[in-house]
Design a protein around this motif. Structure first.
Motif, short mmCIF file in Angstrom:
data_model
loop_
_atom_site.label_atom_id
_atom_site.label_comp_id
_atom_site.label_asym_id
_atom_site.label_seq_id
_atom_site.Cartn_x
_atom_site.Cartn_y
_atom_site.Cartn_z
N ILE A 1 0.67 -0.94 0.50
CA ILE A 1 -0.30 -0.07 0.00
C ILE A 1 0.79 1.00 0.15
CG2 ILE A 1 -2.27 -0.86 1.08
CD1 ILE A 1 -0.79 0.69 3.86
N HIS B 1 4.93 1.23 -0.88
CA HIS B 1 5.14 0.47 -2.20
C HIS B 1 6.14 0.53 -3.69
CE1 HIS B 1 4.18 4.37 -3.63
NE2 HIS B 1 4.32 4.71 -4.26
N SER C 1 -4.96 4.72 -1.92
CA SER C 1 -3.54 3.28 -2.29
C SER C 1 -4.33 3.50 -3.85
CB SER C 1 -3.40 2.57 -1.47
OG SER C 1 -2.56 2.44 -0.96
N GLY D 1 -5.87 -1.30 -3.09
CA GLY D 1 -6.48 -0.01 -1.76
C GLY D 1 -7.68 -0.59 -1.91
#
Length: 498
Positions: A214, A218, A274, A301
């Motif tokens: 996330i 990331h 996200s 997300g």
């Protein structure tokens, strides 16, 4: 003993591979047979659920070989076994250093199975760490031109994830008044103070937020997914990343419900960020691999939003999204790999006219259309079922983050249409369009995954029927109100079964 067999069969297969002569055609066959044997065993356990297996190992530190299956782990065991089989099937027949390659794939699978089967937090952590080295080597040895940087970044981020998980697990042990007991049944009954839960939850979010991943954890994902060889990208995105969602569900919601409820609004906001970040970045990409990588980030997300809401419906959506996304993202990487193998590039501006019936790749592009429709949540496919459960279950708790995720789902259709329009239509470049058609053997993993994506859309219980009885007791909110359920000791799976 089928649980032990699920865990050990990749080890047996990996050792057997080293006995075969280098370059033998039996290397790939044995690796595929191993993966299929594991998948068959998992299907057998689905039809006839086994009893929990507990063997004493290092009792003084609370470590036991404690294996079991419930509605949270069984779907992921099946998904991991299936994706591993498709990974082997998608690997070229002439794979270089095949014994090492398949051995590392099976080692990764062993870590996955150990993590999903573990009913002891310390055993889970050991299996979780087992995945790191083989996956790093798979990227570093067989990856693309930037494989060294991708492997280093992947190793660094996931080493931090492993250290954070170790600290969280040890925290559970130190704060347990009964001593070092890491069994899931004991952890679910812990009465930790809210402050203690906050410290451990912060570590859990760091560990599994990197694995999922996330935003802003990331940084390893786009480069790693774009540089990993196609079968490895399928394995990482379709199975390994799902450990992050499973860990948040198990360690976050089940073991730390009070802290999770307090932080859930912030977690939902991170999920929304996200989702929109991944979708917008996917639209901007000029490389198909990076586009698929960012699309995966966006769909993660949705998972985080549903976990934050923690209603009975949203938790069903979590399990459905894990399965649907695992199938869809593995299918997308498989098809992108086929196109790259035949055309020599994954750059979108360099491709056009692949739907041409004479000199293009019409069959592959037909499957690509179905995969992109599934990713965009078109009704009749698995992605629609999962997203419907996620959004409907999350709306009652967090309407604004859910609305943001709905908008990002609309952006999914934008980059799906953009990709298919630019690559599928237009004129073929006469100087380059002399590609060989894909064979049925090359198409096989994509066909299997496509069939499952379609079946999941037509028969939704394939995605939701496994885990309803196990996710319902974990819900922290009702599905029709935002009232937080009083955090009582969680009912263990064994008690539910009884």
């Amino acid at each position: 003993m089928t649980l032990l067999f699920l865990f050990l069969i990749p080890l047996i297969g990996a050792c057997a591979l080293q006995v075969l002569p280098p370059g033998s055609t039996w290397v790939r066959r044995l690796a595929l047979a191993t993966a299929l044997a594991q998948l068959g065993t998992a299907l057998l356990d689905w039809r006839n659920p086994p009893a929990q297996l507990t063997l004493s190992w290092l009792p003084k530190i609370g470590l036991q070989l404690d294996l079991g299956l419930d509605g949270l782990s069984l779907p992921l065991v099946l998904l991991g076994a299936l994706i591993t089989a498709m990974t082997v099937l998608a690997t070229p027949i002439d794979q270089k250093r095949s014994r090492l390659f398949y051995g590392l794939v099976l080692a990764t699978n062993m870590g996955l199975m150990g993590s999903f089967l573990a009913r002891n937090a310390l055993l889970f952590m050991l299996a979780y760490e087992l995945i790191l080295i083989p996956t790093t080597l798979l990227v570093a040895i067989w990856g693309g031109e930037r494989r060294a940087g991708a492997a280093i970044r992947f190793l660094t981020y996931n080493a931090v994830s492993g250290l954070a998980l170790l600290a969280a697990v040890l925290g559970f042990g130190w704060l347990n008044p009964g001593g070092f007991d890491f069994s899931f049944a004991t952890l679910a009954q812990h009465n930790l103070s809210l402050e203690e839960q906050h410290w451990i939850l912060a570590l859990v979010l760091l560990a599994f937020g990197i694995k999922l991943p996330i935003v802003p954890l990331h940084g390893w994902q786009p480069l790693t997914y774009s540089q990993a060889p196609t079968p490895v990208a399928m394995l990482l995105s379709g199975a390994v990343s799902k450990l992050g969602a499973y860990g948040l569900l198990r360690f976050g919601i089940e073991f730390l419900p009070d802290a999770w409820s307090e932080w859930s609004a912030w977690i939902a906001a991170v999920g929304a960020v996200s989702a929109i970040y991944g979708a917008l970045n996917a639209i901007a990409q000029l490389d198909m691999r990076r586009l698929v990588a960012y699309s995966s980030l966006g769909h993660m997300g949705f998972l985080v939003l549903a976990l934050a809401a923690a209603t009975p419906l949203s938790l069903q959506g979590v399990m459905a999204q894990i399965l649907a996304h695992g199938l869809i993202i593995a299918l997308l990487f498989c098809l992108v790999g086929l196109i790259e193998t035949k055309t020599g590039t994954s750059e979108i501006p360099e491709l056009s006219g692949l739907l041409n019936a004479q000199r293009g790749l019409p069959f592959t592009m037909g499957l690509m259309l179905l995969a992109l429709m599934a990713a965009a949540g078109v009704p009749g496919q698995a992605g629609f079922v999962a997203e419907l459960l996620v959004f409907e279950g999350s709306w009652v708790a967090y309407p604004i983050p859910t609305l943001v995720c709905l908008v990002s789902s609309g952006f999914t259709a934008v980059y799906a249409v953009r990709l298919f329009n630019r690559v599928g239509f237009g004129r073929l470049d006469n100087a380059k369009a002399n590609w060989a058609s894909t064979s049925w053997g090359e198409r096989a993993p994509a066909l299997v995954l496509t069939a499952l994506v379609l079946v999941g859309g037509i028969w939704p219980t394939l995605l939701t029927g496994w885990s309803e009885s196990d996710t319902a007791p974990l819900a922290l909110r009702s599905s029709d109100a935002v009232t937080v359920i009083a955090a009582a000791p969680q009912t263990s799976t064994s008690e539910l079964s009884a």
